[in-house]
Motif scaffolding. Structure first.
Motif, PDB file in Angstrom:
ATOM      1  N   ARG A  48       0.646  -1.124  -0.064  1.00 44.52           N
ATOM      2  CA  ARG A  48       0.190   0.122  -0.017  1.00 44.52           C
ATOM      3  C   ARG A  48       1.265   1.120  -0.103  1.00 44.52           C
ATOM      4  O   ARG A  48       1.292   1.642   0.934  1.00 44.52           O
ATOM      5  CB  ARG A  48      -0.909  -0.190   1.492  1.00 44.52           C
ATOM      6  CG  ARG A  48      -1.951   0.935   1.497  1.00 44.52           C
ATOM      7  CD  ARG A  48      -2.800   0.688   2.112  1.00 44.52           C
ATOM      8  NE  ARG A  48      -4.690   1.564   1.613  1.00 44.52           N
ATOM      9  CZ  ARG A  48      -4.667   2.187   3.387  1.00 44.52           C
ATOM     10  NH1 ARG A  48      -4.153   1.957   4.102  1.00 44.52           N
ATOM     11  NH2 ARG A  48      -5.491   2.647   3.013  1.00 44.52           N
ATOM     12  N   PRO A  49       2.246   1.961  -1.046  1.00 50.46           N
ATOM     13  CA  PRO A  49       2.215   2.553  -1.164  1.00 50.46           C
ATOM     14  C   PRO A  49       1.848   3.717  -0.704  1.00 50.46           C
ATOM     15  O   PRO A  49       0.854   4.067  -1.324  1.00 50.46           O
ATOM     16  CB  PRO A  49       2.780   2.620  -2.410  1.00 50.46           C
ATOM     17  CG  PRO A  49       2.990   1.056  -3.009  1.00 50.46           C
ATOM     18  CD  PRO A  49       1.090   0.532  -2.120  1.00 50.46           C
ATOM     19  N   SER A  50       3.435   4.297  -0.395  1.00 53.93           N
ATOM     20  CA  SER A  50       2.382   6.168   0.405  1.00 53.93           C
ATOM     21  C   SER A  50       3.528   6.466   0.330  1.00 53.93           C
ATOM     22  O   SER A  50       4.690   6.461   0.131  1.00 53.93           O
ATOM     23  CB  SER A  50       1.370   6.055   1.320  1.00 53.93           C
ATOM     24  OG  SER A  50       2.184   5.938   2.816  1.00 53.93           O
ATOM     25  N   GLY A  55      10.406   4.045  -0.174  1.00 55.93           N
ATOM     26  CA  GLY A  55      12.554   3.381   0.185  1.00 55.93           C
ATOM     27  C   GLY A  55      12.460   2.822   1.704  1.00 55.93           C
ATOM     28  O   GLY A  55      13.173   1.732   1.536  1.00 55.93           O
ATOM     29  N   LEU A  56      10.311   1.744   2.358  1.00 53.75           N
ATOM     30  CA  LEU A  56      10.983   1.380   3.813  1.00 53.75           C
ATOM     31  C   LEU A  56      11.294  -0.203   2.875  1.00 53.75           C
ATOM     32  O   LEU A  56      11.784  -0.794   4.067  1.00 53.75           O
ATOM     33  CB  LEU A  56       9.366   1.605   4.373  1.00 53.75           C
ATOM     34  CG  LEU A  56       9.385   0.188   5.458  1.00 53.75           C
ATOM     35  CD1 LEU A  56      10.216   1.162   6.261  1.00 53.75           C
ATOM     36  CD2 LEU A  56       7.563   0.665   5.871  1.00 53.75           C
ATOM     37  N   ARG A 123      -3.115   3.583   8.289  1.00 58.50           N
ATOM     38  CA  ARG A 123      -3.273   4.165   9.231  1.00 58.50           C
ATOM     39  C   ARG A 123      -2.254   4.306  10.064  1.00 58.50           C
ATOM     40  O   ARG A 123      -0.757   4.889  10.030  1.00 58.50           O
ATOM     41  CB  ARG A 123      -3.911   4.237  10.219  1.00 58.50           C
ATOM     42  CG  ARG A 123      -5.433   4.623   9.728  1.00 58.50           C
ATOM     43  CD  ARG A 123      -7.032   4.780  10.450  1.00 58.50           C
ATOM     44  NE  ARG A 123      -7.991   4.621   9.219  1.00 58.50           N
ATOM     45  CZ  ARG A 123      -9.077   4.397   9.773  1.00 58.50           C
ATOM     46  NH1 ARG A 123      -9.655   3.514  10.902  1.00 58.50           N
ATOM     47  NH2 ARG A 123     -10.907   3.916   9.296  1.00 58.50           N
ATOM     48  N   SER A 124      -2.149   4.104  11.800  1.00 56.43           N
ATOM     49  CA  SER A 124      -0.550   4.007  12.233  1.00 56.43           C
ATOM     50  C   SER A 124       0.246   2.846  12.844  1.00 56.43           C
ATOM     51  O   SER A 124       0.439   2.551  13.838  1.00 56.43           O
ATOM     52  CB  SER A 124      -0.734   5.148  13.957  1.00 56.43           C
ATOM     53  OG  SER A 124      -1.905   3.589  14.700  1.00 56.43           O
TER      54      SER A 124
END
Length: 172
Positions: A48-50, A55-56, A123-124
């Motif tokens: 779920r790219p954001s 780069g994660l 979300r978090s």
């Protein structure tokens, strides 16, 4: 006198030769106490790219590589070596590598296991999944997953390394 010195020398060489053979046979018969695994860690795929996760996948792979590298009996393919080979065959280090290609790259690197995986931030929260794949057969020998607060991603990464180590590095 000269004859006795040659005789002694021949005896020493003869005894040394048989000691060498005996030690070599004992080594061959003894099981390796710490199996050595060469592992290639691929970038994890972002499901779920954001902007938060850009780069994660590569950062997680680097952390997993570092964590596995200190484990007894585990050797890890250098990230730059993996990147160079992937660049050479026209692949990026984004994490979107299909398993068949990863197996091919792993074999070219001489790795007997691959670490493949994915992550998703919602979300978090974030969930990180990894699977240990035997390069020779493509068999998944173990899986690991961690879930937690995105802000604690590096703590989750350390937990994931521990789970990977207990998940399925099996001797070929």
């Amino acid at each position: 006198m000269r004859r006795s010195a040659v005789g002694v020398l021949a005896g020493v060489v003869f005894i040394g030769f048989f000691l060498f053979i005996a030690v070599d046979r004992v080594r061959a018969a003894s099981p390796d106490p710490s199996p050595s695994f060469l592992v290639a860690v691929f970038p994890l795929e972002d499901l779920r790219p954001s902007g938060d996760t850009e780069g994660l996948g590569e950062a997680l792979a680097a952390g997993i590589t570092d964590g596995l590298n200190g484990a007894p009996g585990v050797r890890v393919v250098e990230r730059q070596r993996l990147k160079a080979l992937m660049d050479e065959i026209g692949l990026s280090m984004t994490g979107a590598v299909d398993e068949r290609t990863a197996l091919r790259v792993g074999k070219l690197l001489g790795a007997n296991h691959l670490i493949l995986g994915s992550f998703m931030k919602f979300r978090s929260q974030v969930r990180v999944n990894a699977r240990v794949v035997r390069t020779e057969t493509g068999e998944i020998t173990g899986t690991a997953k961690v879930t937690g607060n995105f802000e604690k991603i590096f703590e989750l990464e350390e937990r994931l390394v521990g789970e990977i180590l207990s998940a399925g590095l099996e001797r070929d």
